[in-house]
Design an enzyme around this catalytic site. Structure first.
Site, PDB file in Angstrom:
ATOM      1  N   ARG A 280       0.932  -1.172   0.159  1.00  7.76           N
ATOM      2  CA  ARG A 280      -0.035  -0.021   0.083  1.00  7.76           C
ATOM      3  C   ARG A 280       1.075   1.153   0.390  1.00  7.76           C
ATOM      4  O   ARG A 280       1.652   1.469   1.271  1.00  7.76           O
ATOM      5  CB  ARG A 280      -0.563   0.345   1.301  1.00  7.76           C
ATOM      6  CG  ARG A 280      -2.008   1.247   1.212  1.00  7.76           C
ATOM      7  CD  ARG A 280      -2.463   0.202   2.703  1.00  7.76           C
ATOM      8  NE  ARG A 280      -3.859   1.918   2.813  1.00  7.76           N
ATOM      9  CZ  ARG A 280      -4.602   2.308   2.386  1.00  7.76           C
ATOM     10  NH1 ARG A 280      -5.515   1.515   1.990  1.00  7.76           N
ATOM     11  NH2 ARG A 280      -5.690   2.929   2.747  1.00  7.76           N
TER      12      ARG A 280
ATOM     13  N   HIS B  39      -6.721   1.365  -6.715  1.00  9.87           N
ATOM     14  CA  HIS B  39      -7.381   0.614  -5.724  1.00  9.87           C
ATOM     15  C   HIS B  39      -7.891  -0.071  -6.477  1.00  9.87           C
ATOM     16  O   HIS B  39      -9.402  -0.328  -6.386  1.00  9.87           O
ATOM     17  CB  HIS B  39      -8.094   1.253  -4.901  1.00  9.87           C
ATOM     18  CG  HIS B  39      -7.965   0.703  -4.003  1.00  9.87           C
ATOM     19  ND1 HIS B  39      -7.825  -0.306  -3.169  1.00  9.87           N
ATOM     20  CD2 HIS B  39      -8.512   1.989  -2.450  1.00  9.87           C
ATOM     21  CE1 HIS B  39      -7.754  -0.689  -2.204  1.00  9.87           C
ATOM     22  NE2 HIS B  39      -8.610   0.960  -1.390  1.00  9.87           N
TER      23      HIS B  39
ATOM     24  N   GLN C  26     -10.445  -2.596  -4.116  1.00 12.74           N
ATOM     25  CA  GLN C  26     -11.553  -1.931  -4.219  1.00 12.74           C
ATOM     26  C   GLN C  26     -12.574  -2.109  -4.778  1.00 12.74           C
ATOM     27  O   GLN C  26     -13.910  -2.659  -5.051  1.00 12.74           O
ATOM     28  CB  GLN C  26     -11.167  -0.584  -3.508  1.00 12.74           C
ATOM     29  CG  GLN C  26     -12.676   0.228  -3.113  1.00 12.74           C
ATOM     30  CD  GLN C  26     -13.426   0.019  -1.933  1.00 12.74           C
ATOM     31  OE1 GLN C  26     -12.629  -0.403  -0.744  1.00 12.74           O
ATOM     32  NE2 GLN C  26     -14.968  -0.520  -1.605  1.00 12.74           N
TER      33      GLN C  26
ATOM     34  N   ASP D 103     -17.446   8.961  -2.326  1.00 10.84           N
ATOM     35  CA  ASP D 103     -15.983   8.322  -2.349  1.00 10.84           C
ATOM     36  C   ASP D 103     -15.608   9.729  -1.398  1.00 10.84           C
ATOM     37  O   ASP D 103     -17.010  10.415  -1.480  1.00 10.84           O
ATOM     38  CB  ASP D 103     -14.606   8.108  -2.587  1.00 10.84           C
ATOM     39  CG  ASP D 103     -13.204   7.891  -1.788  1.00 10.84           C
ATOM     40  OD1 ASP D 103     -14.118   7.706  -0.538  1.00 10.84           O
ATOM     41  OD2 ASP D 103     -12.781   7.253  -2.311  1.00 10.84           O
TER      42      ASP D 103
ATOM     43  N   CYS E 122     -16.499   3.674  -0.412  1.00  9.22           N
ATOM     44  CA  CYS E 122     -15.863   2.229   0.108  1.00  9.22           C
ATOM     45  C   CYS E 122     -14.984   2.242   1.711  1.00  9.22           C
ATOM     46  O   CYS E 122     -14.194   1.956   2.085  1.00  9.22           O
ATOM     47  CB  CYS E 122     -14.281   2.688  -0.558  1.00  9.22           C
ATOM     48  SG  CYS E 122     -13.687   4.184  -1.083  1.00  9.22           S
TER      49      CYS E 122
END
Length: 288
Positions: free
Chosen positions: A95, A122, A125, A205, A244
């Site tokens: 990450r 991502h 996700q 988001d 998310c």
């Protein structure tokens, strides 16, 4: 064995295979006795917990590694860190802030490298999002999804997944915060009400992502009309809400929507674990 740095790395067949593996209940431990390196430059709640548990469910031993422990890019090059971790682990998951670090690591080793989040993408996700859509509707193709907010790494990976699997994605962003180039079949508008009209999923988001604190005031002004409220949700009958996480309640979404009966946020969060398990199984070519 395959790296997974972006959804762009996948074709439709591979993406469908990962989702199928994510839904499968494991009856054995194909990674028994093997390690999974989890390198974090950014703190995380869902990513760390979902990845550790997904590794355990496959029989692997997850090892959490912080940036200061390895000095990636300072004490050692990304390539040398990757080569070291490959001596011990069957998967290297990272990450990071800069996506180029992942590319450098992946180029240095045959051990699969998994993107747990970068500034541009991502994929984990997006896998959880698509799995959630599949569970809610029994399909992904043809489902209409409205994404309201910043076209960030989450939106980009979701758009690529929707394009591959035939979901209809409409992105509503203020001028300057949308995409300059989107995957095939993805549409962009400015008006959030237009995007939500007739949508089956409404997704948002945060307006200010990690590392964008110096843009806070500017972004709050730009997105002030993009809050997902009960009024906006009413533009589409029976739409499900996704986020998310983490959510900044009162900014991009209201409590009424987050905690409402059409919120699938916690199913989506749980699916981070299932999709991580499916991704790792796919990367190593194992069948749990």
């Amino acid at each position: 064995m395959s790296h997974l740095l972006t959804i762009r790395d996948l074709g439709r067949e591979a993406l469908e295979q990962i989702l199928a593996l994510s839904e499968r209940q494991h009856s054995r431990l194909p990674l028994q006795g093997r390690g999974v390196a989890l390198y974090f430059e950014k703190p995380s709640a869902r990513t760390r917990n979902s990845m550790e548990m997904a590794a355990v469910q496959l029989g692997a031993h997850p090892v959490y590694i912080q940036r200061d422990e390895v000095g990636l890019g300072t004490r050692e090059t990304p390539e040398d860190v990757a080569r070291t971790l490959a001596c011990y682990h069957s998967i290297i998951a990272a990450r990071v802030k800069d996506h180029r670090l992942l590319e450098q690591m992946a180029a240095a080793v045959d051990t699969p490298v998994l993107n747990m989040l970068s500034d541009s993408d991502h994929p984990l996700q997006a896998l959880a999002d698509l799995l959630t859509v599949k569970q809610l509707f029994g399909r992904i193709e043809g489902v209409r999804i409205a994404y309201v907010g910043d076209y960030n790494n989450v939106a980009r990976s979701l758009a690529e997944g929707c394009s591959l699997l035939g979901a209809e994605l409409i992105v509503a962003s203020p001028e300057g915060y949308g995409f300059t180039e989107a995957p095939e079949g993805i549409r962009q508008v400015v008006d959030p009400a237009e995007a939500v009209e007739g949508a089956q999923i409404v997704y948002t988001d945060v307006w200010v992502s990690m590392g964008q604190d110096d843009e806070t005031e500017e972004r709050l002004r730009a997105f002030s009309n993009y809050q997902v409220s009960a009024d906006l949700m009413s533009r589409s009958s029976d739409a499900w809400f996704l986020h998310c996480l983490p959510a900044r309640r009162g900014e991009e979404v209201t409590d009424e929507v987050m905690d409402g009966p059409r919120s699938a946020v916690w199913r989506q969060a749980e699916n981070r674990m299932h999709s991580a398990r499916g991704a790792m199984a796919w990367m190593l070519g194992v069948n749990p």
